[in-house]
Design a protein around this motif. Sequence first.
Motif, PDB file in Angstrom:
ATOM      1  N   LEU A  23      -2.937   5.384  -0.749  1.00 52.86           N
ATOM      2  CA  LEU A  23      -3.928   4.084  -0.079  1.00 52.86           C
ATOM      3  C   LEU A  23      -4.975   4.235  -1.111  1.00 52.86           C
ATOM      4  O   LEU A  23      -5.509   2.974  -1.391  1.00 52.86           O
ATOM      5  CB  LEU A  23      -4.164   4.377   1.418  1.00 52.86           C
ATOM      6  N   THR A  26      -4.578   2.273  -4.349  1.00 56.64           N
ATOM      7  CA  THR A  26      -4.531   0.827  -4.170  1.00 56.64           C
ATOM      8  C   THR A  26      -5.592   0.178  -3.588  1.00 56.64           C
ATOM      9  O   THR A  26      -5.602  -1.003  -3.026  1.00 56.64           O
ATOM     10  CB  THR A  26      -3.342   0.260  -3.204  1.00 56.64           C
ATOM     11  N   TRP A  83       3.708   1.588   2.491  1.00 53.67           N
ATOM     12  CA  TRP A  83       2.558   0.440   2.628  1.00 53.67           C
ATOM     13  C   TRP A  83       1.975   0.404   1.279  1.00 53.67           C
ATOM     14  O   TRP A  83       1.439  -0.815   0.896  1.00 53.67           O
ATOM     15  CB  TRP A  83       1.614   0.762   3.909  1.00 53.67           C
ATOM     16  N   ALA A  84       1.428   1.534   0.808  1.00 54.23           N
ATOM     17  CA  ALA A  84       0.852   1.746  -0.489  1.00 54.23           C
ATOM     18  C   ALA A  84       1.499   1.062  -1.371  1.00 54.23           C
ATOM     19  O   ALA A  84       0.873   0.123  -2.322  1.00 54.23           O
ATOM     20  CB  ALA A  84       0.274   2.818  -0.821  1.00 54.23           C
ATOM     21  N   ASP A  86       4.080  -1.287  -1.274  1.00 55.42           N
ATOM     22  CA  ASP A  86       4.078  -2.584  -1.140  1.00 55.42           C
ATOM     23  C   ASP A  86       2.864  -3.584  -1.250  1.00 55.42           C
ATOM     24  O   ASP A  86       2.732  -4.552  -1.838  1.00 55.42           O
ATOM     25  CB  ASP A  86       4.421  -2.920   0.308  1.00 55.42           C
ATOM     26  N   ARG A  87       1.686  -2.748  -1.093  1.00 55.12           N
ATOM     27  CA  ARG A  87       0.371  -3.463  -1.248  1.00 55.12           C
ATOM     28  C   ARG A  87       0.193  -3.532  -2.507  1.00 55.12           C
ATOM     29  O   ARG A  87      -0.593  -4.428  -3.169  1.00 55.12           O
ATOM     30  CB  ARG A  87      -0.624  -2.304  -0.520  1.00 55.12           C
ATOM     31  N   GLU A  88       0.495  -2.729  -3.432  1.00 52.65           N
ATOM     32  CA  GLU A  88       0.281  -2.743  -4.882  1.00 52.65           C
ATOM     33  C   GLU A  88       1.253  -3.808  -5.506  1.00 52.65           C
ATOM     34  O   GLU A  88       0.594  -4.408  -6.397  1.00 52.65           O
ATOM     35  CB  GLU A  88       0.365  -1.215  -5.732  1.00 52.65           C
ATOM     36  N   GLY A  91       2.711  -7.139  -1.692  1.00 51.50           N
ATOM     37  CA  GLY A  91       2.893  -7.329  -0.150  1.00 51.50           C
ATOM     38  C   GLY A  91       3.836  -8.212   0.373  1.00 51.50           C
ATOM     39  O   GLY A  91       3.865  -8.793   1.642  1.00 51.50           O
ATOM     40  N   THR A  94       4.869  -6.746   4.097  1.00 50.81           N
ATOM     41  CA  THR A  94       4.029  -7.062   5.300  1.00 50.81           C
ATOM     42  C   THR A  94       3.823  -8.390   5.625  1.00 50.81           C
ATOM     43  O   THR A  94       3.707  -8.707   6.816  1.00 50.81           O
ATOM     44  CB  THR A  94       2.354  -6.476   4.882  1.00 50.81           C
TER      45      THR A  94
END
Length: 111
Positions: A23, A26, A83-84, A86-88, A91, A94
């Motif tokens: 996290l 990102t 999540w990290a 996917d966020r990078e 997304g 999410t």
Amino acid sequence: MESLALVVSILVSICFFSGPIGLFLTSRMLTKVTTNPFTLLLRRTVLIINGLLGSAISSFFLFGPIPLFLKAISLISLVLNVWAIDREFGGNLTSYLRRTFKNRPSRDKDE
């Protein structure tokens, strides 16, 4: 016996810290700093290695015969790593989950 304790403590540390490190990698602050293509590639490489290693160790702990507290930590770590990553990289996961749970019919009303 000391070497076994060392290996277990390293595995638990990787499981415990890989999610927050992902996290942090990102975060907005770090993405603004890494605008240079080399630093962007380096940050993404470290993120992928951290995420894959943390997810693999977390899944080993999640399905192994260990205490419930360590299973909870490994589940949280696994979710944070996914999540990290996917966020990078866009997304997509999410946004799919938001659309799926937003469009569910409400069961509060009587028919």
